[in-house]
Design a protein around this motif. Sequence first.
Motif, mmCIF file in Angstrom:
data_model
loop_
_atom_site.group_PDB
_atom_site.id
_atom_site.type_symbol
_atom_site.label_atom_id
_atom_site.label_comp_id
_atom_site.label_asym_id
_atom_site.label_seq_id
_atom_site.Cartn_x
_atom_site.Cartn_y
_atom_site.Cartn_z
ATOM 1 N N ALA A 42 0.838 -1.200 0.000
ATOM 2 C CA ALA A 42 0.000 0.000 0.000
ATOM 3 C C ALA A 42 0.873 1.249 0.000
ATOM 4 C CB ALA A 42 -0.936 -0.002 1.210
ATOM 5 N N GLY A 43 1.947 1.218 0.786
ATOM 6 C CA GLY A 43 2.865 2.352 0.811
ATOM 7 C C GLY A 43 3.572 2.542 -0.515
ATOM 8 N N LEU A 44 3.850 1.430 -1.202
ATOM 9 C CA LEU A 44 4.504 1.518 -2.505
ATOM 10 C C LEU A 44 3.600 2.193 -3.527
ATOM 11 C CD1 LEU A 44 7.080 0.746 -4.021
ATOM 12 C CD2 LEU A 44 6.008 -1.458 -4.569
ATOM 13 N N LEU A 45 2.312 1.845 -3.511
ATOM 14 C CA LEU A 45 1.359 2.502 -4.412
ATOM 15 C C LEU A 45 1.276 3.996 -4.115
ATOM 16 C CD1 LEU A 45 -1.587 -0.080 -4.508
ATOM 17 C CD2 LEU A 45 -0.024 0.472 -6.379
ATOM 18 N N ARG A 46 1.316 4.324 -2.834
ATOM 19 C CA ARG A 46 1.226 5.733 -2.446
ATOM 20 C C ARG A 46 2.480 6.501 -2.874
ATOM 21 N NH1 ARG A 46 -0.309 4.779 2.154
ATOM 22 N NH2 ARG A 46 1.686 4.668 3.229
ATOM 23 N N SER A 47 3.656 5.903 -2.664
ATOM 24 C CA SER A 47 4.894 6.616 -2.984
ATOM 25 C C SER A 47 5.152 6.693 -4.488
ATOM 26 C CB SER A 47 6.074 5.943 -2.287
ATOM 27 O OG SER A 47 6.250 4.620 -2.761
ATOM 28 N N LEU A 48 4.758 5.660 -5.218
ATOM 29 C CA LEU A 48 5.006 5.633 -6.661
ATOM 30 C C LEU A 48 4.041 6.510 -7.446
ATOM 31 C CD1 LEU A 48 5.676 1.839 -7.327
ATOM 32 C CD2 LEU A 48 7.355 3.693 -7.387
ATOM 33 N N ALA A 49 2.738 6.415 -7.069
ATOM 34 C CA ALA A 49 1.729 7.050 -7.910
ATOM 35 C C ALA A 49 0.736 7.904 -7.137
ATOM 36 C CB ALA A 49 0.971 5.977 -8.696
ATOM 37 N N GLY A 50 0.977 8.127 -5.867
ATOM 38 C CA GLY A 50 0.065 8.972 -5.098
ATOM 39 C C GLY A 50 -1.284 8.337 -4.851
ATOM 40 N N VAL A 51 -1.365 7.004 -4.858
ATOM 41 C CA VAL A 51 -2.621 6.297 -4.585
ATOM 42 C C VAL A 51 -2.779 6.212 -3.071
ATOM 43 C CG1 VAL A 51 -3.880 4.145 -4.871
ATOM 44 C CG2 VAL A 51 -2.433 4.982 -6.729
ATOM 45 N N SER A 52 -3.721 6.962 -2.531
ATOM 46 C CA SER A 52 -3.797 7.101 -1.075
ATOM 47 C C SER A 52 -4.884 6.260 -0.424
ATOM 48 C CB SER A 52 -4.015 8.569 -0.702
ATOM 49 O OG SER A 52 -5.180 9.073 -1.319
ATOM 50 N N ARG A 53 -6.010 6.064 -1.113
ATOM 51 C CA ARG A 53 -7.129 5.329 -0.511
ATOM 52 C C ARG A 53 -7.079 3.885 -1.000
ATOM 53 N NH1 ARG A 53 -12.186 8.873 -2.249
ATOM 54 N NH2 ARG A 53 -11.068 8.595 -4.222
ATOM 55 N N THR A 54 -6.621 2.980 -0.131
ATOM 56 C CA THR A 54 -6.450 1.575 -0.504
ATOM 57 C C THR A 54 -7.278 0.675 0.417
ATOM 58 O OG1 THR A 54 -4.200 1.989 -1.297
ATOM 59 C CG2 THR A 54 -4.780 -0.286 -0.787
ATOM 60 N N ALA A 55 -8.099 -0.182 -0.181
ATOM 61 C CA ALA A 55 -8.839 -1.198 0.574
ATOM 62 C C ALA A 55 -8.050 -2.495 0.499
ATOM 63 C CB ALA A 55 -10.233 -1.391 -0.016
ATOM 64 N N ARG A 56 -7.791 -3.121 1.653
ATOM 65 C CA ARG A 56 -6.968 -4.329 1.700
ATOM 66 C C ARG A 56 -7.805 -5.534 2.090
ATOM 67 N NH1 ARG A 56 -1.107 -2.987 4.181
ATOM 68 N NH2 ARG A 56 -0.883 -5.102 3.392
ATOM 69 N N SER A 57 -7.602 -6.630 1.391
ATOM 70 C CA SER A 57 -8.367 -7.841 1.682
ATOM 71 C C SER A 57 -8.143 -8.316 3.113
ATOM 72 C CB SER A 57 -7.992 -8.949 0.699
ATOM 73 O OG SER A 57 -6.616 -9.267 0.790
ATOM 74 N N SER A 58 -6.950 -8.118 3.649
ATOM 75 C CA SER A 58 -6.647 -8.585 5.000
ATOM 76 C C SER A 58 -7.431 -7.838 6.065
ATOM 77 C CB SER A 58 -5.147 -8.460 5.270
ATOM 78 O OG SER A 58 -4.698 -7.128 5.081
ATOM 79 N N ASP A 59 -8.064 -6.736 5.705
ATOM 80 C CA ASP A 59 -8.879 -5.989 6.665
ATOM 81 C C ASP A 59 -10.299 -6.530 6.769
ATOM 82 O OD1 ASP A 59 -6.784 -4.281 7.248
ATOM 83 O OD2 ASP A 59 -7.357 -2.795 5.750
ATOM 84 N N PHE A 60 -10.640 -7.533 5.949
ATOM 85 C CA PHE A 60 -11.987 -8.097 5.943
ATOM 86 C C PHE A 60 -11.953 -9.521 6.482
ATOM 87 C CE2 PHE A 60 -11.902 -4.794 2.781
ATOM 88 C CZ PHE A 60 -13.159 -4.201 2.837
ATOM 89 N N ASP A 61 -13.038 -9.933 7.144
ATOM 90 C CA ASP A 61 -13.129 -11.290 7.672
ATOM 91 C C ASP A 61 -12.961 -12.296 6.547
ATOM 92 O OD1 ASP A 61 -13.575 -10.332 10.207
ATOM 93 O OD2 ASP A 61 -15.765 -10.540 10.108
ATOM 94 N N SER A 62 -12.115 -13.305 6.765
ATOM 95 C CA SER A 62 -11.838 -14.360 5.788
ATOM 96 C C SER A 62 -11.354 -13.808 4.452
ATOM 97 C CB SER A 62 -13.085 -15.232 5.555
ATOM 98 O OG SER A 62 -13.501 -15.852 6.748
ATOM 99 N N SER A 63 -10.774 -12.614 4.472
ATOM 100 C CA SER A 63 -10.289 -11.941 3.253
ATOM 101 C C SER A 63 -11.388 -11.751 2.224
ATOM 102 C CB SER A 63 -9.117 -12.718 2.640
ATOM 103 O OG SER A 63 -7.989 -12.666 3.476
ATOM 104 N N ALA A 64 -12.644 -11.696 2.678
ATOM 105 C CA ALA A 64 -13.780 -11.513 1.772
ATOM 106 C C ALA A 64 -14.018 -10.017 1.583
ATOM 107 C CB ALA A 64 -15.023 -12.191 2.330
ATOM 108 N N MET A 65 -13.313 -9.418 0.662
ATOM 109 C CA MET A 65 -13.410 -7.979 0.461
ATOM 110 C C MET A 65 -14.813 -7.574 0.011
ATOM 111 S SD MET A 65 -11.108 -5.437 -1.945
ATOM 112 C CE MET A 65 -9.591 -5.684 -1.035
ATOM 113 N N ASP A 66 -15.368 -6.592 0.685
ATOM 114 C CA ASP A 66 -16.660 -6.018 0.313
ATOM 115 C C ASP A 66 -16.403 -5.002 -0.798
ATOM 116 O OD1 ASP A 66 -19.027 -4.598 0.036
ATOM 117 O OD2 ASP A 66 -19.458 -4.577 2.182
ATOM 118 N N LEU A 67 -16.674 -5.405 -2.051
ATOM 119 C CA LEU A 67 -16.323 -4.540 -3.169
ATOM 120 C C LEU A 67 -17.227 -3.314 -3.267
ATOM 121 C CD1 LEU A 67 -15.268 -6.961 -6.029
ATOM 122 C CD2 LEU A 67 -13.950 -5.987 -4.180
#
Length: 428
Positions: A42-67
């Motif tokens: 996530a930090g790499l995306l932010r530093s390379l291209a200024g992508v600041s708002r990142t949703a991560r699968s590991s933040d969701f139960d069972s890695s079930a990302m709520d799209l």
Amino acid sequence: MTSRHESDRGGDGGGPVADSRAETTGRQVVVFTEDGGRTDRAGLLRSLAGVSRTARSSDFDSSAMDLEEAEVSDALLFDELGVAVVTADPDQLAALRNAAASPDIAVLSVEPELVHHALDTEDTDVRGRIASPANEAATTDIEHFRDTPEFTWGLQATRLTTSTCGGLGVKVAVLDTGFDLTHPDFLGRAITAQSFVPGAAPQDGHGHGTHCIGTACGPAAANGTRRYGVAHRADIFVGKVLSDQGRGVDGGILAGIEWAIANRCQIISMSLGADVSTVSVAYETVGQRALAAGVLIVAAAGNNANRAAGRPGLVGAPANSPSIMAVAAVGPDLGLANFSAASNPVVGGEIDLAGPGVGVFSSVPMPVRYGSKNGTSMATPHVAGIAALWCERTGRTGRELWSLLTQHSRRLPLPALDVGAGLIQATG
């Protein structure tokens, strides 16, 4: 670790060029190298291209990302896979492509996000059998299978009728249009369902997913009809990655794969694809990482052929990835289905196995309950279900399971370009 594919780079030294047949979304799929460290991505995306708002699968139960929740983000980061789907403006895209071209930055590739579709067809023509002086006599000796009151023709042709295994203890994920969770044939089964289509529940409003799950994991004895399911004791994981119109995108499919791997599914079945010839670095990387984790991904080769008209078609994405098993379709006479795509000349675009894919009887949403469909989509869950039987019998997973399936397939008098190692066969 996957190597950088220089042949896939654009003339400006950036990311892979979109295939001329590709339908894309405007977002980009970014693949990270394995040595990049998942906590830094996530930090790499932010530093390379200024992508600041990142949703991560590991933040969701069972890695079930709520799209639906993740739609407000600029990037969807799938930690297990090491892949992100990014909304990037031209300057951000240029920065990401420059990173992919540098050997010192942990970005492997950047490629356009594709649109995929369910791969069934109305075509019932199986005149695509390829005859030659060398194999013409042999084809006359092959039996013609028919549905009986006890079994579908596909279960007979794959020798499922004599198997003592049911996939007990094996988790099979079917990533498709969802499943009819009210279907009476599946009452009491262990089913875990998750939607990766924004705004949609896992319930199947299309029918394709219910049919595929029925073939892969349907019951040993259906009420008042023939047996149609293979791994009747497997645990079913339903990942809705295609809409009720049979359409989905890389972001949802990758979310489904991430979820399946996080839930320790040994087999992932995907009867979907895009009719593009180029290999996706993202899916090949995911396929490699899945095999390394003991997960076999099986995908439909595609229905873009018309053999009767002399058009062999080609294996599309994601099945054309070397590390994803590509499945062709045969009919009840074990002749090649008219619609079944041939091997793609790109590295990894080969057909690996064939399965029953014409006039396949299985479950469909209520109140209809049962129906027949055609397609490499129907062949694929035969392979996935039989993979579960071999997994139960031997404990083999990943690459070892792949080898078992090809070694024990039935050789057919047809070119390997069309059927690979032959017709999938069940364990005893």
